[in-house]
Write an enzyme that holds these catalytic residues in place. Sequence first.
Site: not given
Length: 340
Positions: A20, A198, A279, A201
Amino acid sequence: MDDALRDFVKGLPKAELHLHLEGSLEPELMFALAQRNAVAIPYETVDAVRAAYDFSNLQDFLDIYYAGADVLRDERDFYDLTMAYLKRMAQENVQHVEVFFDPQTHTDRGIAFEAVADGILAALDDGERDFGITSGLILCFLRHLSEEAAFDVLAMADPYLDRILGVGLDSSELGHPPSKFARIFKEAGARGLKRVAHAGEEGPAPYIHEALDILHVDRIDHGNRCLDDPELVARLARSGMTLTLCPLSNLKLCVIDDMAHHPLKSMMESGLHVMVNSDDPAYFGGYLTDNYLAVAQALNLSRDDLAVLAKNSFRGSFLDGTAKARHMAAIDDYVAAYPG
Ligand SMILES: Nc1ncnc2[nH]cnc12
Ligand SMILES: [Zn+2]
């Protein structure tokens, strides 16, 4: 720290597929942008910012991550953010990146979509020119917001769709299943965009099923919780679906309690196509090489295991077959020529 292992991983040709951009905002740049844009931030020092990065779960992190993004105000800020990330990647022999951005985090506070996209895209172009890093940009919808809001952001992105590789789904997972975004993912697919999400998670294995069956994703981001469902593991392995794992993120967000318990190795042994990513490296304490090293040391991975992970990083990318084959051959050459 084992310097020999670090050197091996650092030089290994790698791709990153789960990053990100807003999560690469280092405290130093946060302070510099706060000053440049006259934005007040609730920290006195860079050390105080880092000390605040102590999370018990995903939501804890997201609250701080969205607040931090407030210093990003104009095109130059997004350029600087992206360029800083690419510069680091060039030093780690990262040759291809497919990066996420969260436009709603910015448009919802009055920043023009164009400022965000133009800044990022200019840096991605310069990153290829200056460092030879190829890239793709993935627009993520914030899943705690409505599907209608996702349609609004896709409309803003319309003039940019030839420069956007795909769409993703991020933010608070629990209570926001992939099925909530069925229509927007269908629309994105119809427009020729790749689809990732996603899933698994913090959310349960059925969210991964939904990402596959309802969103028709090309990749699963994280996916750790597939291990709760052996039939799902078999399905993912059979189909060669890439799972973009994020070891240091999992530790910082308490998805695992110890790196020695990270499921990466057992996932590899189950035939899953897993690869390693950072991430939100500015928040989780390490970039791509650090993530490889964390699992290598905690799970006792061999150089061959690390080479498999690096190959999976290109195999799971949206590069064309020729480019993938070239990168994977370069990994074989690197390992064969590596001393010891
Ligand atoms: N790890 C993560 N999970 C969900 N949304 C995110 N946004 C940034 N990082 C994220
Ligand atoms: Zn993520």
